[in-house]
Design a protein around this motif. Structure first.
Motif, mmCIF file in Angstrom:
data_model
loop_
_atom_site.group_PDB
_atom_site.id
_atom_site.type_symbol
_atom_site.label_atom_id
_atom_site.label_comp_id
_atom_site.label_asym_id
_atom_site.label_seq_id
_atom_site.Cartn_x
_atom_site.Cartn_y
_atom_site.Cartn_z
ATOM 1 N N CYS A 111 14.805 10.725 7.367
ATOM 2 C CA CYS A 111 14.581 11.198 6.004
ATOM 3 C C CYS A 111 15.131 10.211 4.972
ATOM 4 C CB CYS A 111 15.224 12.578 5.851
ATOM 5 S SG CYS A 111 14.681 13.472 4.395
ATOM 6 N N PHE B 137 13.785 8.571 1.564
ATOM 7 C CA PHE B 137 14.463 9.002 0.334
ATOM 8 C C PHE B 137 15.942 8.609 0.390
ATOM 9 C CE2 PHE B 137 11.244 12.212 1.616
ATOM 10 C CZ PHE B 137 10.284 11.910 0.670
ATOM 11 N N LEU C 156 9.916 17.433 2.390
ATOM 12 C CA LEU C 156 10.131 16.560 1.236
ATOM 13 C C LEU C 156 8.984 15.568 1.098
ATOM 14 C CD1 LEU C 156 13.954 15.788 1.509
ATOM 15 C CD2 LEU C 156 12.816 17.509 0.085
ATOM 16 N N THR C 157 8.590 15.369 -0.150
ATOM 17 C CA THR C 157 7.540 14.404 -0.463
ATOM 18 C C THR C 157 8.043 13.533 -1.607
ATOM 19 O OG1 THR C 157 6.495 15.766 -2.167
ATOM 20 C CG2 THR C 157 5.757 16.117 0.124
ATOM 21 N N HIS D 253 10.879 15.590 -3.761
ATOM 22 C CA HIS D 253 12.203 15.431 -3.167
ATOM 23 C C HIS D 253 13.355 15.554 -4.168
ATOM 24 C CE1 HIS D 253 11.780 11.197 -4.363
ATOM 25 N NE2 HIS D 253 13.080 11.080 -4.177
#
Length: 152
Positions: A80, A84, A108-109, A113
């Motif tokens: 992840c 991010f 999450l995008t 996010h």
């Protein structure tokens, strides 16, 4: 060794004990962040394969001797944070924890996010699960009535 540390801790004043716990928690967060960053790079370079392990998970459990649960959480976080990087800072500050990151990671995008991480700030697991559930609400199931077979 174990009894020595207990003896030293037992001699601390209440104020020193509480202060020490805060320092240790911060150090643990920093160590976890560093481990996650390193695992992300190991996976990026595929070094676990070069070491003869078919997955980073196997490497973590067999080489680093992390539990399966700890391995899963750190690998999920490592993947992840590749997408991010802000998550590393949030983890280090204690704004989010590994449980929060592993729950949010699949959802999450680039577009959501920042908002999702802000909403998950200092939240319990249950609250984060509710946030995730709101992202993908299930359609209401229409009530149905069906005839049961006759009793035997």
């Amino acid at each position: 060794m174990d009894t020595t540390i207990f003896a030293r801790v037992a001699q601390l004043s209440d104020a020193d004990l509480l202060a020490r716990v805060h320092v240790l928690a911060r150090r643990e967060r920093n160590a976890t962040v560093a481990l996650i960053a390193h695992l992300a790079e190991i996976e990026q370079r595929r070094l676990h394969l070069a070491e003869g392990y078919s997955s980073l998970f196997t490497y973590c459990t067999q080489v680093l001797h992390l539990s399966e649960h700890a391995s899963y959480g750190r690998i999920a976080a490592a993947r992840c944070v590749r997408k991010f990087p802000v998550i590393l800072e949030l983890l280090a500050r204690g704004v989010v924890n590994l449980t929060t990151v592993t729950l949010l990671a699949p959802h999450l995008t680039p577009d959501n996010h920042i908002e999702m991480l802000a909403r998950a700030r200092h939240q319990s697991r249950r609250r984060v699960e509710e946030l995730v559930a709101r992202l993908q609400p299930h359609a209401e199931v229409a009530p149905t009535i069906r005839k049961l077979p006759p009793p035997r």
